[in-house]
Design an enzyme around this catalytic site. Structure first.
Site, PDB file in Angstrom:
ATOM      1  N   PRO A   9       0.795  -1.218   0.000  1.00  0.00           N
ATOM      2  CG  PRO A   9      -0.069  -1.032   2.159  1.00  0.00           C
ATOM      3  CD  PRO A   9       0.610  -1.998   1.235  1.00  0.00           C
ATOM      4  CG  ASN A  10      -0.191   4.400   1.320  1.00  0.00           C
ATOM      5  OD1 ASN A  10      -1.175   4.908   0.785  1.00  0.00           O
ATOM      6  ND2 ASN A  10      -0.213   3.958   2.553  1.00  0.00           N
ATOM      7  NE  ARG A  17       3.076   7.433   2.311  1.00  0.00           N
ATOM      8  CZ  ARG A  17       3.577   6.341   2.863  1.00  0.00           C
ATOM      9  NH1 ARG A  17       4.220   5.460   2.127  1.00  0.00           N
ATOM     10  NH2 ARG A  17       3.431   6.120   4.148  1.00  0.00           N
ATOM     11  CE1 TYR A  22       8.527   5.069   3.237  1.00  0.00           C
ATOM     12  CE2 TYR A  22       7.242   7.092   3.234  1.00  0.00           C
ATOM     13  CZ  TYR A  22       7.560   5.882   3.809  1.00  0.00           C
ATOM     14  OH  TYR A  22       6.929   5.480   4.949  1.00  0.00           O
ATOM     15  CG  ASN A  73       8.176  -2.171   0.202  1.00  0.00           C
ATOM     16  OD1 ASN A  73       7.634  -2.249   1.297  1.00  0.00           O
ATOM     17  ND2 ASN A  73       8.776  -1.071  -0.219  1.00  0.00           N
ATOM     18  CB  ALA A  76       1.446   0.271   6.152  1.00  0.00           C
ATOM     19  CD  GLU A  97      10.074  -7.520   5.681  1.00  0.00           C
ATOM     20  OE1 GLU A  97       9.660  -6.499   6.257  1.00  0.00           O
ATOM     21  OE2 GLU A  97      10.306  -8.596   6.282  1.00  0.00           O
ATOM     22  CG  HIS A  99      10.759  -2.406   4.368  1.00  0.00           C
ATOM     23  ND1 HIS A  99       9.397  -2.260   4.266  1.00  0.00           N
ATOM     24  CD2 HIS A  99      10.976  -3.607   4.967  1.00  0.00           C
ATOM     25  CE1 HIS A  99       8.815  -3.327   4.792  1.00  0.00           C
ATOM     26  NE2 HIS A  99       9.760  -4.159   5.219  1.00  0.00           N
ATOM     27  NE  ARG A 106      10.125   5.792   8.802  1.00  0.00           N
ATOM     28  CZ  ARG A 106       9.135   5.675   7.936  1.00  0.00           C
ATOM     29  NH1 ARG A 106       9.166   4.756   6.993  1.00  0.00           N
ATOM     30  NH2 ARG A 106       8.100   6.482   7.999  1.00  0.00           N
TER      31      ARG A 106
END
Length: 144
Positions: A9-10, A17, A22, A73, A76, A97, A99, A106
Protein backbone atom coordinates in the site's frame (compact mmCIF):
# COMPACT_ATOMS: atom_id res chain seq x y z
CA UNK A 1 13.95 -18.11 -13.32
CA UNK A 2 10.87 -15.97 -12.66
CA UNK A 3 10.42 -13.67 -9.66
CA UNK A 4 7.18 -12.08 -8.48
CA UNK A 5 7.73 -8.50 -7.29
CA UNK A 6 5.03 -7.26 -4.94
CA UNK A 7 4.55 -3.65 -3.87
CA UNK A 8 2.19 -2.93 -0.98
CA UNK A 9 0.00 0.00 0.00
CA UNK A 10 0.85 3.61 -0.83
CA UNK A 11 3.85 2.66 -2.98
CA UNK A 12 1.87 3.90 -5.98
CA UNK A 13 2.41 7.36 -4.41
CA UNK A 14 6.21 7.20 -4.54
CA UNK A 15 7.79 10.34 -5.92
CA UNK A 16 5.29 12.60 -4.18
CA UNK A 17 4.71 10.92 -0.80
CA UNK A 18 7.22 12.04 1.84
CA UNK A 19 10.22 12.20 -0.52
CA UNK A 20 12.48 13.01 2.44
CA UNK A 21 11.81 9.45 3.67
CA UNK A 22 11.05 7.48 0.51
CA UNK A 23 13.00 9.40 -2.14
CA UNK A 24 11.93 11.09 -5.36
CA UNK A 25 11.77 8.04 -7.65
CA UNK A 26 8.36 6.82 -8.72
CA UNK A 27 7.20 3.22 -8.62
CA UNK A 28 7.52 3.17 -12.42
CA UNK A 29 11.17 4.24 -12.03
CA UNK A 30 11.79 1.40 -9.57
CA UNK A 31 10.04 -1.14 -11.79
CA UNK A 32 12.10 0.03 -14.78
CA UNK A 33 15.34 -0.39 -12.81
CA UNK A 34 14.22 -3.85 -11.68
CA UNK A 35 13.33 -4.80 -15.26
CA UNK A 36 16.77 -3.72 -16.46
CA UNK A 37 18.51 -5.70 -13.71
CA UNK A 38 16.35 -8.73 -14.49
CA UNK A 39 17.36 -8.46 -18.14
CA UNK A 40 21.03 -8.25 -17.11
CA UNK A 41 20.62 -11.33 -14.89
CA UNK A 42 18.72 -13.23 -17.56
CA UNK A 43 15.58 -13.68 -15.48
CA UNK A 44 11.93 -12.68 -15.72
CA UNK A 45 10.04 -10.54 -13.24
CA UNK A 46 6.40 -9.65 -12.88
CA UNK A 47 5.59 -6.52 -10.87
CA UNK A 48 2.29 -5.96 -9.06
CA UNK A 49 1.17 -3.14 -6.75
CA UNK A 50 -1.99 -2.97 -4.70
CA UNK A 51 -3.29 -1.14 -1.68
CA UNK A 52 -5.37 -4.20 -0.76
CA UNK A 53 -4.13 -6.79 1.73
CA UNK A 54 -6.43 -9.42 0.24
CA UNK A 55 -5.11 -8.90 -3.28
CA UNK A 56 -1.53 -9.31 -2.01
CA UNK A 57 -2.52 -12.56 -0.30
CA UNK A 58 -4.20 -13.76 -3.52
CA UNK A 59 -1.08 -13.04 -5.58
CA UNK A 60 1.19 -14.80 -3.09
CA UNK A 61 -1.10 -17.84 -2.97
CA UNK A 62 -1.18 -18.08 -6.77
CA UNK A 63 2.62 -17.76 -7.11
CA UNK A 64 3.46 -21.39 -6.30
CA UNK A 65 4.26 -23.28 -9.47
CA UNK A 66 4.45 -20.09 -11.53
CA UNK A 67 7.35 -18.30 -9.86
CA UNK A 68 10.65 -19.31 -8.31
CA UNK A 69 10.64 -16.62 -5.63
CA UNK A 70 9.01 -13.47 -4.28
CA UNK A 71 10.49 -10.01 -3.76
CA UNK A 72 8.08 -8.10 -1.53
CA UNK A 73 7.76 -4.64 -0.06
CA UNK A 74 4.69 -5.14 2.11
CA UNK A 75 4.89 -1.47 3.17
CA UNK A 76 2.58 -0.75 6.13
CA UNK A 77 1.32 -4.35 6.10
CA UNK A 78 4.79 -5.36 7.31
CA UNK A 79 3.78 -4.41 10.82
CA UNK A 80 0.19 -5.67 10.83
CA UNK A 81 -0.47 -8.53 8.44
CA UNK A 82 -0.45 -12.04 9.77
CA UNK A 83 -2.42 -12.95 6.62
CA UNK A 84 0.50 -11.97 4.34
CA UNK A 85 2.94 -13.75 6.65
CA UNK A 86 0.85 -16.92 6.50
CA UNK A 87 0.45 -16.69 2.71
CA UNK A 88 4.24 -16.50 2.28
CA UNK A 89 4.67 -19.50 4.56
CA UNK A 90 2.03 -21.48 2.64
CA UNK A 91 3.46 -20.58 -0.79
CA UNK A 92 6.73 -22.25 0.26
CA UNK A 93 8.76 -20.02 -2.08
CA UNK A 94 11.88 -18.12 -1.07
CA UNK A 95 10.99 -14.50 -0.33
CA UNK A 96 13.06 -11.40 0.28
CA UNK A 97 11.47 -8.49 2.17
CA UNK A 98 12.57 -5.01 1.10
CA UNK A 99 11.91 -1.48 2.33
CA UNK A 100 13.02 1.89 1.02
CA UNK A 101 13.59 3.30 4.50
CA UNK A 102 15.29 1.68 7.48
CA UNK A 103 12.26 0.41 9.37
CA UNK A 104 14.44 -0.25 12.42
CA UNK A 105 15.35 3.43 12.66
CA UNK A 106 11.81 4.84 12.52
CA UNK A 107 8.78 4.98 14.78
CA UNK A 108 8.56 2.11 17.27
CA UNK A 109 5.43 0.68 15.63
CA UNK A 110 7.36 0.31 12.34
CA UNK A 111 10.19 -1.77 13.80
CA UNK A 112 8.31 -5.11 14.04
CA UNK A 113 7.96 -7.17 10.88
CA UNK A 114 5.56 -10.09 10.69
CA UNK A 115 7.07 -10.91 7.29
CA UNK A 116 10.79 -11.17 8.17
CA UNK A 117 10.56 -14.54 9.96
CA UNK A 118 9.13 -16.07 6.76
CA UNK A 119 11.71 -14.43 4.46
CA UNK A 120 15.19 -15.63 3.60
CA UNK A 121 16.30 -12.06 4.32
CA UNK A 122 15.32 -8.44 4.74
CA UNK A 123 16.95 -5.44 3.05
CA UNK A 124 16.00 -1.94 4.15
CA UNK A 125 17.27 1.59 4.26
CA UNK A 126 18.89 1.87 0.84
CA UNK A 127 16.08 3.62 -1.00
CA UNK A 128 15.32 2.16 -4.42
CA UNK A 129 18.57 0.21 -4.22
CA UNK A 130 16.89 -1.99 -1.57
CA UNK A 131 14.84 -3.50 -4.40
CA UNK A 132 17.88 -4.06 -6.62
CA UNK A 133 19.85 -5.61 -3.77
CA UNK A 134 16.85 -7.76 -2.96
CA UNK A 135 16.51 -8.99 -6.53
CA UNK A 136 20.20 -9.90 -6.62
CA UNK A 137 19.87 -11.67 -3.26
CA UNK A 138 16.93 -13.83 -4.29
CA UNK A 139 18.57 -14.56 -7.66
CA UNK A 140 21.75 -15.73 -5.91
CA UNK A 141 19.79 -17.76 -3.36
CA UNK A 142 17.77 -19.62 -5.99
CA UNK A 143 20.76 -20.10 -8.26
CA UNK A 144 22.72 -21.98 -5.53
Amino acid sequence: MKILVLHGPNLNMLGTREPEIYGSLTLDDINAALSQLALDLGIEIECFQTNSEGRLVDRIQSAAGLFDGILINPAAYTHTSIAIRDAIAAAALPAVEVHLSNIHNREKFRTKSYIAPMAIGQICGFGADSYLLGLRAIFNHIKK
